[in-house]
Design a protein around this motif. Structure first.
Motif, short mmCIF file in Angstrom:
data_model
loop_
_atom_site.label_atom_id
_atom_site.label_comp_id
_atom_site.label_asym_id
_atom_site.label_seq_id
_atom_site.Cartn_x
_atom_site.Cartn_y
_atom_site.Cartn_z
N MET A 158 0.19 -1.33 -0.09
CA MET A 158 0.14 -0.20 -0.16
C MET A 158 0.82 1.40 0.18
O MET A 158 0.51 2.08 -0.22
CB MET A 158 -1.00 -0.01 1.19
CG MET A 158 -1.97 0.55 1.37
SD MET A 158 -2.86 0.82 2.33
CE MET A 158 -4.54 -0.68 2.56
N LEU A 196 -4.72 6.02 -2.11
CA LEU A 196 -5.06 6.46 -0.63
C LEU A 196 -5.96 6.94 -0.01
O LEU A 196 -7.07 6.84 0.79
CB LEU A 196 -3.38 7.19 0.22
CG LEU A 196 -2.10 5.92 -0.72
CD1 LEU A 196 -0.92 7.04 0.61
CD2 LEU A 196 -2.09 5.09 0.10
N ALA A 219 -4.62 3.28 5.21
CA ALA A 219 -4.56 4.19 4.02
C ALA A 219 -4.11 6.03 4.34
O ALA A 219 -2.69 6.45 4.38
CB ALA A 219 -5.32 4.91 2.88
#
Lengths: 194, 205
Positions: free
Chosen positions: A1, A9, A20
């Motif tokens: 991520m 995000l 995120a």
């Protein structure tokens, strides 16, 4: 991520993906902290303000539609918070000055005048420039902080302040002209003496 | 050539790509050069006064922390709103420190009991008091009405006595009124007859 772009995000964070949001915070918190510190020049205060800024970002993230870059929005919130804080502080100082005028003395001023007097000869210009910097209008000061201290591009500053690039440059011109003018006056005086 | 404007001078000063084209003019123009020098001094002064960033702890910011904080804030507001609603509905809020911390209790205004049976007893007592007050009020009103009725009867008697004393009765008034009506009618008939307006004359009663 970690490799995702800010926009991706933000979308994930808007859907409640806490990780995120944490990555976004990690990306920007140091820069925001530095920016805030340049305004307030007090580390404890800067940390408190940074908390408040990210709380605002957290609360309003759902309403963020991505019309500007996330970083621009974040820095805009930060700059506005700093300006608000400085305005409030200035108001408090003015009220304190009223008290000074009412009672005839102020302990803080007494310390300050002693401190300035000690270094008067070698730091006179610095004190003047510092005062001039602190006395600059909010937006001129913001441009100085973002361009000269934080080395942001004019395009980024324009997006943060939501103004055209030409206006940002004009504000920087006025700010530097004010600061330079103080030093030029001294130059003229010295030339005149010689 | 025209002098450089504010934007162009800033482009040169901050070494922006556009600034390169104006550098030559700056070397040839004293006025622009003076202005540039002032800006340069200002830039140096600002750089010298750049606040150095001290070592600061990294702020502890996380989604979970904010979520909990946000939830707590919302619950606090919700509780405050509920308390406000209850107080608007006539409840009285009391806060006090008990063994287990801060306690909030609600009671109806004017009642000191905090348990149900105590509240019921107090309410019954208040109701009895109210009923007694109402009874007293009704009794008072009855007495006033009786007094008015007595006054009316008295007035009626006095009025009849007065009419008898002056010889003026309802029957007498009616008769006098009828006589006046007859006289007016007869006079009118006489007038019409003298003018020859009556064609089918009826006998005068």
């Amino acid at each position: 991520m970690e490799q995702l772009l800010d926009t991706e995000l933000v979308k994930l964070a808007q859907r409640g993906e806490g990780r995120a949001f944490d990555i976004l915070v990690g990306r920007y918190q140091t820069r925001v902290t530095h920016l805030v510190y340049r305004y307030v020049k007090d580390s404890d205060l800067a940390l408190d303000l940074v908390q408040d800024i990210f709380v605002k970002i957290f609360r309003n993230l759902v309403r963020f539609k991505g019309e500007s870059k996330f970083s621009s929005w974040l820095f805009r919130v930060a700059v506005n918070d700093c300006i608000d804080y400085l305005r409030r502080a200035k108001l408090r100082k003015e009220q304190s000055l009223d008290r000074y005028q009412e009672f005839g003395f102020d302990v803080a001023d007494e310390h300050r005048s002693v401190r300035v007097a000690e270094n008067l000869e070698d730091k006179e210009d610095r004190v003047r420039v510092n005062r001039a910097l602190a006395g600059l209008p909010d937006k001129q000061r913001s441009v100085v902080v973002m361009k000269i201290y934080e080395d942001m591009t004019f395009d980024d500053i324009a997006e943060i302040l939501e103004e055209p690039v030409s206006t940002v440059k004009s504000r920087l011109y006025k700010a530097l002209n004010t600061l330079g003018g103080i030093l030029r006056r001294r130059e003229f005086i010295e030339r005149g003496v010689q | 050539m025209n002098h450089l404007n504010e934007e162009q001078l800033i482009d040169v000063l901050m070494e922006e790509p556009d600034g390169q084209t104006f550098k030559k003019h700056l070397a040839d123009c004293d006025i622009c050069n003076e202005r540039y020098h002032t800006l340069e001094l200002g830039l140096n002064a600002a750089r010298e006064n750049k606040p150095a960033i001290p070592l600061m702890p990294v702020p502890r910011i996380s989604y979970e922390k904010f979520r909990k904080k946000s939830l707590t804030t919302r619950l606090t507001w919700l509780a405050a709103a509920a308390a406000l609603m209850l107080s608007f509905s006539g409840f009285r809020m009391e806060m006090g420190r008990g063994n287990g911390g801060v306690a909030i209790s609600f009671s109806l205004p004017g009642l000191s009991s905090n348990n149900d049976s105590g509240r019921v007893a107090e309410l019954e007592q208040k109701l009895e008091q109210k009923l007694e007050m109402l009874d007293n009020k009704l009794l008072y009103n009855d007495r006033r009405i009786a007094a008015w009725a007595e006054d009316y009867e008295l007035f009626k008697e006095e009025s009849t006595e007065f009419r008898h004393s002056v010889g003026f009765t309802h029957e007498g008034m009616d008769m006098q009124f009828q006589q006046i009506k007859d006289l007016a009618w007869k006079t009118d008939i006489e007038k019409q007859r003298s003018k020859g307006l009556l064609k089918n004359e009826r006998p005068i009663q």
